[in-house]
Design a protein around this motif. Structure first.
Motif, PDB file in Angstrom:
ATOM      1  N   GLU A   1       6.984  26.871  15.157  1.00  0.00           N
ATOM      2  CA  GLU A   1       6.834  28.416  16.318  1.00  0.00           C
ATOM      3  C   GLU A   1       5.929  29.148  16.072  1.00  0.00           C
ATOM      4  N   GLU A   2       6.109  29.800  14.871  1.00  0.00           N
ATOM      5  CA  GLU A   2       4.576  30.839  14.578  1.00  0.00           C
ATOM      6  C   GLU A   2       3.474  30.514  14.331  1.00  0.00           C
ATOM      7  N   ALA A   3       3.104  29.145  14.259  1.00  0.00           N
ATOM      8  CA  ALA A   3       1.866  28.706  13.766  1.00  0.00           C
ATOM      9  C   ALA A   3       1.089  28.685  15.835  1.00  0.00           C
TER      10      ALA A   3
ATOM     11  N   PHE B   1       1.104  -1.231  -0.083  1.00  0.00           N
ATOM     12  CA  PHE B   1       0.068   0.322  -0.104  1.00  0.00           C
ATOM     13  C   PHE B   1       1.001   1.483  -0.095  1.00  0.00           C
ATOM     14  N   LYS B   2       0.315   2.738  -0.643  1.00  0.00           N
ATOM     15  CA  LYS B   2       1.167   4.027  -0.331  1.00  0.00           C
ATOM     16  C   LYS B   2      -0.339   4.509   0.336  1.00  0.00           C
ATOM     17  N   ARG B   3       0.724   5.836   0.908  1.00  0.00           N
ATOM     18  CA  ARG B   3      -1.049   6.411   1.225  1.00  0.00           C
ATOM     19  C   ARG B   3       0.171   8.266   1.520  1.00  0.00           C
ATOM     20  N   ALA B   4      -0.237   9.020   0.851  1.00  0.00           N
ATOM     21  CA  ALA B   4       0.725  10.494   1.257  1.00  0.00           C
ATOM     22  C   ALA B   4      -0.480  11.040   1.091  1.00  0.00           C
ATOM     23  N   PHE B   5       0.071  12.102   2.311  1.00  0.00           N
ATOM     24  CA  PHE B   5      -0.757  13.182   3.197  1.00  0.00           C
ATOM     25  C   PHE B   5      -0.241  14.429   2.868  1.00  0.00           C
ATOM     26  N   THR B   6      -0.247  15.059   2.214  1.00  0.00           N
ATOM     27  CA  THR B   6       0.349  16.784   2.017  1.00  0.00           C
ATOM     28  C   THR B   6      -0.040  17.657   3.121  1.00  0.00           C
ATOM     29  N   LEU B   7       1.378  18.032   3.768  1.00  0.00           N
ATOM     30  CA  LEU B   7       1.442  18.341   4.958  1.00  0.00           C
ATOM     31  C   LEU B   7       1.114  19.691   5.230  1.00  0.00           C
ATOM     32  N   PRO B   8      -0.362  20.394   6.184  1.00  0.00           N
ATOM     33  CA  PRO B   8      -0.227  21.439   5.680  1.00  0.00           C
ATOM     34  C   PRO B   8       1.240  22.368   6.308  1.00  0.00           C
ATOM     35  N   GLU B   9       0.759  24.282   5.742  1.00  0.00           N
ATOM     36  CA  GLU B   9       2.162  24.933   5.923  1.00  0.00           C
ATOM     37  C   GLU B   9       2.397  25.147   6.931  1.00  0.00           C
ATOM     38  N   THR B  10       2.226  24.558   8.099  1.00  0.00           N
ATOM     39  CA  THR B  10       1.735  24.724   9.441  1.00  0.00           C
ATOM     40  C   THR B  10       2.957  23.697  10.377  1.00  0.00           C
ATOM     41  N   VAL B  11       3.016  22.466   9.939  1.00  0.00           N
ATOM     42  CA  VAL B  11       3.395  21.507  10.037  1.00  0.00           C
ATOM     43  C   VAL B  11       5.336  21.971  10.018  1.00  0.00           C
ATOM     44  N   ASN B  12       5.788  21.350  10.848  1.00  0.00           N
ATOM     45  CA  ASN B  12       7.109  21.601  10.899  1.00  0.00           C
ATOM     46  C   ASN B  12       8.167  20.627  10.245  1.00  0.00           C
ATOM     47  N   ALA B  13       8.321  20.363   9.255  1.00  0.00           N
ATOM     48  CA  ALA B  13       8.321  18.770   8.476  1.00  0.00           C
ATOM     49  C   ALA B  13       9.924  18.333   8.751  1.00  0.00           C
ATOM     50  N   ASP B  14      10.654  19.005   9.215  1.00  0.00           N
ATOM     51  CA  ASP B  14      12.361  18.781   9.743  1.00  0.00           C
ATOM     52  C   ASP B  14      11.896  17.587  11.722  1.00  0.00           C
ATOM     53  N   ALA B  15      10.703  17.799  11.546  1.00  0.00           N
ATOM     54  CA  ALA B  15      10.732  17.836  13.548  1.00  0.00           C
ATOM     55  C   ALA B  15       9.675  16.755  13.860  1.00  0.00           C
ATOM     56  N   ILE B  16       9.272  16.083  12.813  1.00  0.00           N
ATOM     57  CA  ILE B  16       8.313  14.610  12.224  1.00  0.00           C
ATOM     58  C   ILE B  16       8.741  13.791  12.814  1.00  0.00           C
ATOM     59  N   GLU B  17       8.275  12.960  13.764  1.00  0.00           N
ATOM     60  CA  GLU B  17       8.279  11.829  14.305  1.00  0.00           C
ATOM     61  C   GLU B  17       7.463  10.620  14.110  1.00  0.00           C
ATOM     62  N   ALA B  18       8.301   9.285  14.038  1.00  0.00           N
ATOM     63  CA  ALA B  18       6.926   8.389  14.254  1.00  0.00           C
ATOM     64  C   ALA B  18       7.313   7.047  15.050  1.00  0.00           C
ATOM     65  N   ASN B  19       6.092   6.379  15.814  1.00  0.00           N
ATOM     66  CA  ASN B  19       6.407   4.901  16.146  1.00  0.00           C
ATOM     67  C   ASN B  19       5.497   4.512  15.669  1.00  0.00           C
ATOM     68  N   TYR B  20       6.039   2.749  16.312  1.00  0.00           N
ATOM     69  CA  TYR B  20       4.862   1.811  15.295  1.00  0.00           C
ATOM     70  C   TYR B  20       4.742   0.864  16.910  1.00  0.00           C
ATOM     71  N   GLU B  21       3.510   0.610  17.770  1.00  0.00           N
ATOM     72  CA  GLU B  21       3.641  -0.500  18.668  1.00  0.00           C
ATOM     73  C   GLU B  21       1.867  -0.695  18.378  1.00  0.00           C
ATOM     74  N   ALA B  22       2.006  -1.816  18.632  1.00  0.00           N
ATOM     75  CA  ALA B  22       0.712  -2.555  19.072  1.00  0.00           C
ATOM     76  C   ALA B  22      -0.246  -2.748  17.840  1.00  0.00           C
TER      77      ALA B  22
END
Length: 142
Positions: A128-130, A96-117
């Motif tokens: 910061e400005e948002a 599968f492949k899903r794509a999400f357009t990020l809003p301008e307010t998101v800090n793309a450099d600070a995105i974190e992910a985890n996989y649990e349960a």
């Protein structure tokens, strides 16, 4: 635009029953369909959750390119059983492949992910400005 799926009469329902994976040998492909997604906005960012049980974190490919978060997975399983002179081989493939357009307010450099349960969870912090500004009292000058 909303896409609404309708089943009128016997034929579409019967056709869907015939074309399900169970009809062709009982292979459960529920893990290979598009995963359910929850998106929640909070004061400091967004939380994105995908329900993908039975996988390992190494199965996922996650990337951000030009403010588009893309999540993909490809699974190839091979099972072989030998009993009483018979060999049974099963191959499964799914992706599968899903794509999400990020809003301008998101800090793309600070995105974190985890996989649990069985949940792939993303933390999408706001820039910061948002972030909401604290209330301040303004005095009237002379």
């Amino acid at each position: 635009m909303n896409l609404i799926r309708r089943h009128n009469g016997l034929f579409p329902s019967l056709l869907n029953d015939v074309l399900t994976p169970d009809w062709f040998g009982g292979m459960d492909q529920s893990n290979f369909a598009f995963p359910a997604v929850n998106i929640r906005e909070e004061e400091t960012g967004f939380t994105l959750e995908l329900a993908i049980p039975g996988r390992e974190k190494e199965d996922f490919n996650i990337e951000v390119d030009h403010d588009v978060l893309t999540i993909s997975m490809e699974v190839k399983d091979k099972e072989e059983t030998k009993e009483n002179g018979y060999t049974r081989r099963e191959f499964r493939y799914g992706s599968f492949k899903r794509a999400f357009t990020l809003p301008e307010t998101v800090n793309a450099d600070a995105i974190e992910a985890n996989y649990e349960a069985g949940i792939l969870r993303f933390s999408l912090p706001k820039k910061e400005e948002a972030l909401p500004k604290p209330k301040r009292l303004i005095e009237i000058g002379k």
